[in-house]
Enzyme design. Structure first.
Site, PDB file in Angstrom:
ATOM      1  N   ASN A  30      -2.724  21.121   0.409  1.00  0.00           N
ATOM      2  CA  ASN A  30      -3.062  20.715   1.772  1.00  0.00           C
ATOM      3  C   ASN A  30      -2.568  21.713   2.807  1.00  0.00           C
ATOM      4  O   ASN A  30      -3.133  21.842   3.887  1.00  0.00           O
ATOM      5  CB  ASN A  30      -2.488  19.326   2.083  1.00  0.00           C
ATOM      6  CG  ASN A  30      -3.332  18.230   1.439  1.00  0.00           C
ATOM      7  OD1 ASN A  30      -4.421  18.492   0.948  1.00  0.00           O
ATOM      8  ND2 ASN A  30      -2.819  17.013   1.439  1.00  0.00           N
ATOM      9  N   SER A  51       1.763  12.124   0.893  1.00  0.00           N
ATOM     10  CA  SER A  51       1.182  13.448   1.118  1.00  0.00           C
ATOM     11  C   SER A  51       1.947  14.231   2.176  1.00  0.00           C
ATOM     12  O   SER A  51       1.710  15.423   2.324  1.00  0.00           O
ATOM     13  CB  SER A  51      -0.302  13.361   1.483  1.00  0.00           C
ATOM     14  OG  SER A  51      -0.645  12.129   2.011  1.00  0.00           O
TER      15      SER A  51
HETATM   16  P1  NAI Z   1      -4.149   2.151   1.265  1.00  0.00           P
HETATM   17  O1  NAI Z   1      -3.907   1.689   2.642  1.00  0.00           O
HETATM   18  O2  NAI Z   1      -5.513   2.166   0.722  1.00  0.00           O
HETATM   19  O3  NAI Z   1      -3.261   1.268   0.268  1.00  0.00           O
HETATM   20  C1  NAI Z   1      -1.909   0.973   0.464  1.00  0.00           C
HETATM   21  C2  NAI Z   1      -1.591  -0.317  -0.276  1.00  0.00           C
HETATM   22  O4  NAI Z   1      -0.181  -0.491  -0.248  1.00  0.00           O
HETATM   23  C3  NAI Z   1      -2.207  -1.566   0.323  1.00  0.00           C
HETATM   24  O5  NAI Z   1      -2.903  -2.286  -0.673  1.00  0.00           O
HETATM   25  C4  NAI Z   1      -1.007  -2.370   0.840  1.00  0.00           C
HETATM   26  O6  NAI Z   1      -1.190  -3.769   0.730  1.00  0.00           O
HETATM   27  C5  NAI Z   1       0.086  -1.883  -0.077  1.00  0.00           C
HETATM   28  N1  NAI Z   1       1.439  -2.032   0.479  1.00  0.00           N
HETATM   29  C6  NAI Z   1       1.846  -1.715   1.709  1.00  0.00           C
HETATM   30  N2  NAI Z   1       3.162  -1.992   1.835  1.00  0.00           N
HETATM   31  C7  NAI Z   1       3.570  -2.453   0.634  1.00  0.00           C
HETATM   32  C8  NAI Z   1       4.826  -2.909   0.139  1.00  0.00           C
HETATM   33  N3  NAI Z   1       5.907  -2.929   0.902  1.00  0.00           N
HETATM   34  N4  NAI Z   1       4.893  -3.320  -1.148  1.00  0.00           N
HETATM   35  C9  NAI Z   1       3.800  -3.317  -1.913  1.00  0.00           C
HETATM   36  N5  NAI Z   1       2.589  -2.910  -1.485  1.00  0.00           N
HETATM   37  C10 NAI Z   1       2.483  -2.495  -0.228  1.00  0.00           C
HETATM   38  O7  NAI Z   1      -3.476   3.596   1.178  1.00  0.00           O
HETATM   39  P2  NAI Z   1      -3.887   4.860   0.281  1.00  0.00           P
HETATM   40  O8  NAI Z   1      -4.947   5.621   0.961  1.00  0.00           O
HETATM   41  O9  NAI Z   1      -4.098   4.402  -1.106  1.00  0.00           O
HETATM   42  O10 NAI Z   1      -2.568   5.739   0.368  1.00  0.00           O
HETATM   43  C11 NAI Z   1      -1.394   5.395  -0.326  1.00  0.00           C
HETATM   44  C12 NAI Z   1      -0.442   6.573  -0.356  1.00  0.00           C
HETATM   45  O11 NAI Z   1      -1.095   7.670  -0.995  1.00  0.00           O
HETATM   46  C13 NAI Z   1      -0.015   7.101   1.005  1.00  0.00           C
HETATM   47  O12 NAI Z   1       1.324   7.533   0.909  1.00  0.00           O
HETATM   48  C14 NAI Z   1      -0.937   8.277   1.248  1.00  0.00           C
HETATM   49  O13 NAI Z   1      -0.387   9.236   2.103  1.00  0.00           O
HETATM   50  C15 NAI Z   1      -1.049   8.812  -0.155  1.00  0.00           C
HETATM   51  N6  NAI Z   1      -2.251   9.612  -0.425  1.00  0.00           N
HETATM   52  C16 NAI Z   1      -3.480   9.188   0.000  1.00  0.00           C
HETATM   53  C17 NAI Z   1      -4.616   9.944  -0.274  1.00  0.00           C
HETATM   54  C18 NAI Z   1      -5.964   9.477   0.166  1.00  0.00           C
HETATM   55  O14 NAI Z   1      -6.914  10.280   0.097  1.00  0.00           O
HETATM   56  N7  NAI Z   1      -6.151   8.249   0.574  1.00  0.00           N
HETATM   57  C19 NAI Z   1      -4.512  11.229  -1.018  1.00  0.00           C
HETATM   58  C20 NAI Z   1      -3.191  11.531  -1.486  1.00  0.00           C
HETATM   59  C21 NAI Z   1      -2.115  10.759  -1.161  1.00  0.00           C
END
Ligand code: NAI
Ligand code: 3HC
Length: 687
Positions: free
Chosen positions: A474, A403
């Protein structure tokens, strides 16, 4: 006869074929053509009404709504079909919607091809069925079902339509014409189907269902005029003969057609279609397997949407427990969908069967597109993109859900920058329709076109945007929220701001949203924005709110107080004191702020930034901005989006108000050059 309607014969059966591509809309020529054809059936003993191409009639021509309708009007055609001396059989295929379904309802029998979808979606365009839909559907489907379908703009499949009594049969013939002829021969042999006792027996215009439905819609369709008018039209069907009921319906339809919500919703209808297509874009690449990296909040939702759309979907996470949790979440969500009747068990099973999990990137060797959704850190993204570069086949698209990070920089560790693109989903990703498709500097047209096609296939609304901080949505949200927070320092309360925004039509107030998503998260995002605007003064309420541990609903307190197990926001004396202390420290004298100022400062902050984004090319058009705001941020569709709404107000007035704020409040309000240019030229954003 007009070129858009043909009449021919097969023995004793006359066949009327509507042919007005792309969707056989009921143009003036179609309406006149059907009347003329009916007049020309001669001694035919039955009539088949069908349409050429991929669909029966998908409705009235939406482009014609802005003008007074030309004669003959559609109700006249529907009444002529209903009054025909010999049986008229409609054969439905593709999408039979609005005026299309009304034509069919006027006929004496309806046969659907398998796969047909039908409904009366008018309220989603700010109008009501205007050619008998509210009069003819209730006797077939019953009062409750008809009200539900009409006020909810519901589309049903052929099997459901048969169960509801809207169609009489589903044909197993190979094409609509043969289906019509077979049904007509059957009617000539055995007569029209017997529909038994009327479903409206004993129902009357003061039936309690009308009041109940109206009250329900006050909440679920807050601010919308058409659903309420539709209830009134259906009510009239119970005490008036058909022609008079249709006249009453038509008057209510005309009220809606001339009202402001029709224009707003029709604008969004066309804006959505324009937003989700690339003009002259290259052919998208095709593939069957998709990878999702990261099984967290976003990854699980994205994977669900991919599998639901038919993609073989592989979720990769370095953490097995995260993968297991994702599968549990997905199956829980499917179970709830099955319980609510939104999906059947076999569908849920098929979707689950298309999902695989893995801790190794090697599982992605067959993927045509990968969406990365790991932690928001350049270092972690680089590690992931190096792996993707290693395992993905040539031509695969590497998409990131970041994001805030620079997408060119994310892709810089690969040898295929042209295939790197942003796919910015919104949370919860299996529900929210919007996807911002971010064109990084290196992104090729083909990668963009493929990312757009993929997003459409997973039933999202993709909008292409440029690589600027916050992208489009955003970035606008930041300005809106910042302005709302400044209003607190100047004298408003969180409850007042949220009430004004809800009255304007927003799904939720700004502070209720912040409490839901977490003020600690909001503060972290805010800190990033400071770097982009080093010389602008930032309000500081959020810093103080978080410093007091008021992180939002999860803490039971944020901008509002919450009671155990209840999401209702309550005013907080502590927050009032925090705001006063911040204002005093910053030397701001608080004053009473009127509702109009609150509305204008929040909404015009969106408009001014939207104009800046269009002016800089980060958004292609005002329509794109409106679509982003409608699908990503709960903006009331019946206002058409912030840019359309500004046009309705008049850009001269919008500019004057923006200048007034600029003089009084400083640099945040410098009018966007595009706003100045358009306003001074007497033009509009969407005209
Ligand atoms: P989260 O923390 O819920 O999930 C991230 C996942 O990635 C975890 O399961 C973790 O184990 C995994 N992970 C971390 N490093 C890794 C690697 N090297 N290889 C494989 N898996 C790995 O995060 P979330 O909230 O789902 O966010 C993910 C992305 O989406 C971020 O870039 C965030 O900025 C973006 N985003 C999030 C939104 C939200 O509302 N949560 C909205 C729009 C975008
Ligand atoms: N009038 C005019 N143009 C229409 C139209 C309509 N009713 N429906 C679709 N179109 C146009 C689209 O703008 C698009 O044009 P473009 O190619 O120039 O962009 C083209 O037809 C194809 O449409 P889609 O890209 O949306 O194609 P899809 O295959 O994805 O969807 C559809 C087809 C399901 C028919 C979808 O377009 C749709 O839902 N249309 C709206 C249907 C509707 O709301 N009908 C009710 C109208 S109101 C009415 O009938 C009032 C009556 O009660 C008096």
């Amino acid at each position: 006869m007009s070129g858009q309607v043909r009449l021919d014969r097969d023995g004793e059966i006359a066949i009327i074929t509507i042919d007005n591509p792309p969707v056989n809309a009921t143009s003036q020529a179609v309406r006149a053509g059907i009347l003329e054809a009916l007049g020309g059936i001669g001694d035919a003993r039955a009539v088949v009404l069908t349409a050429a191409g991929r669909t029966f009639v998908a409705g009235a021509d939406i482009k014609e709504f802005a003008n007074a309708p030309l004669e003959p009007h559609l109700p006249e055609v529907v009444l002529a079909l209903a009054g025909c001396d010999v049986p008229v059989i409609a054969v439905l295929h593709g999408t039979t919607l609005g005026g299309g379904l009304e034509l069919a309802l006027g006929c004496h029998m309806r046969v659907a091809m398998p796969g047909t979808k039908l409904g009366l979606p008018e309220v989603s365009l700010g109008i009501i069925p205007g050619a008998g839909g509210t009069q003819l559907l209730p006797p077939l489907a019953g009062l409750e079902r008809a009200l539900e379908m009409i006020t909810g703009a519901e589309r049903v499949g052929a099997a459901q339509a048969l169960e509801d009594g809207i169609v009489d049969a589903i044909s197993d013939e190979s094409d609509p014409r043969s289906a019509g002829l077979a049904a007509a021969r059957q009617v000539l042999e055995t007569g029209l189907p017997d529909r038994g006792a009327g479903k409206l027996d004993g129902r009357h215009p003061d039936d309690p269902v009308f009041g109940k439905m109206a009250a329900q819609l006050e909440k679920s369709a807050r601010g919308q005029i058409a659903p309420q008018k539709a209830i009134e039209a259906v009510r009239r069907s119970l005490d008036l003969p058909l022609a008079e009921g249709m006249a009453a319906e038509r008057a209510l339809f005309q009220d809606c057609r001339k009202g402001p919500q029709r224009g707003a919703l029709v604008h969004l209808f066309f804006a959505e279609r324009a937003a989700t297509k690339l003009k002259d874009g290259p052919e998208p690449r095709s593939f069957d397997t998709v990878g999702v990296i990261g099984a967290g909040t976003m990854g699980a939702g994205i994977a669900m949407a991919c599998a639901a759309a038919g993609y073989e979907t592989v979720i990769v996470d370095r953490d097995q427990a995260a993968l297991d949790r994702a599968l549990t979440r997905i199956s829980g969500s499917h179970d709830r969908a099955v319980q609510r009747g939104k999906m059947d068990a076999a569908q849920a099973e098929a979707i689950a069967g298309r999902l695989r999990i893995a801790t190794s990137y090697d599982a992605l060797s067959g993927a045509g597109l990968v969406v990365e959704a790991v932690f928001e850190s350049m270092e972690v993204k680089h590690a992931v993109f190096r792996e993707l570069d290693r395992v993905l086949p040539e031509g695969a698209i590497l998409a990131t859900n970041t994001s805030s990070l620079d997408i060119d920089e994310i892709g810089s560790v690969t040898a295929r920058g042209a295939d790197v693109v942003g796919l910015h989903f919104f949370s919860p990703a299996h529900v929210m329709k919007l996807v911002e498709v971010v064109r990084a500097k290196g992104t090729s047209e083909e990668a963009l076109s493929t990312a757009m096609a993929f997003s459409r296939r997973i039933r999202k609304v993709p909008v292409p945007v440029g690589m600027v901080p916050g992208f489009v949505g955003n970035r606008m949200l930041f300005h809106y929220g910042r302005e709302a927070e400044s209003l607190l320092e100047e004298g408003a309360t969180p409850a007042q701001v949220d009430r004004v925004l809800r009255d304007y039509g927003m799904a939720m107030g700004v502070f209720a949203v912040r409490d839901l998503s977490g003020n600690d998260v909001g503060l972290a995002v805010r800190k990033e924005w400071r770097a982009h605007y080093p010389h602008h003064p930032f309000p500081e309420v959020i810093d103080a709110v978080v410093a007091e541990g008021r992180t939002g609903q999860k803490a039971g307190k944020g901008y509002f107080d919450y009671r155990e197990g209840d999401r209702t926001p309550h005013d907080s004396a502590e927050v009032a004191a925090i705001i006063e202390a911040v204002a005093a420290r910053r030397g701001i004298t608080r004053r009473k702020i009127d509702d109009d100022e609150i509305r204008d400062r929040c909404v015009l902050a969106l408009v001014n930034e939207g104009a800046r984004l269009i002016g800089s090319g980060a958004a292609r058009s005002a329509g794109d901005v409106d679509v982003v705001y409608r699908y990503g941020y709960g903006f009331p569709a019946w206002r058409g989006g912030p840019m359309y709404d500004a046009d309705q107000r008049g850009l001269a007035e919008v500019l004057a108000r923006t200048r007034e704020f600029h003089d009084r409040l400083g640099p945040w309000w410098e009018p966007a050059p595009l706003l100045v240019d358009l306003a001074e030229a007497g033009r509009s954003f969407t005209g």
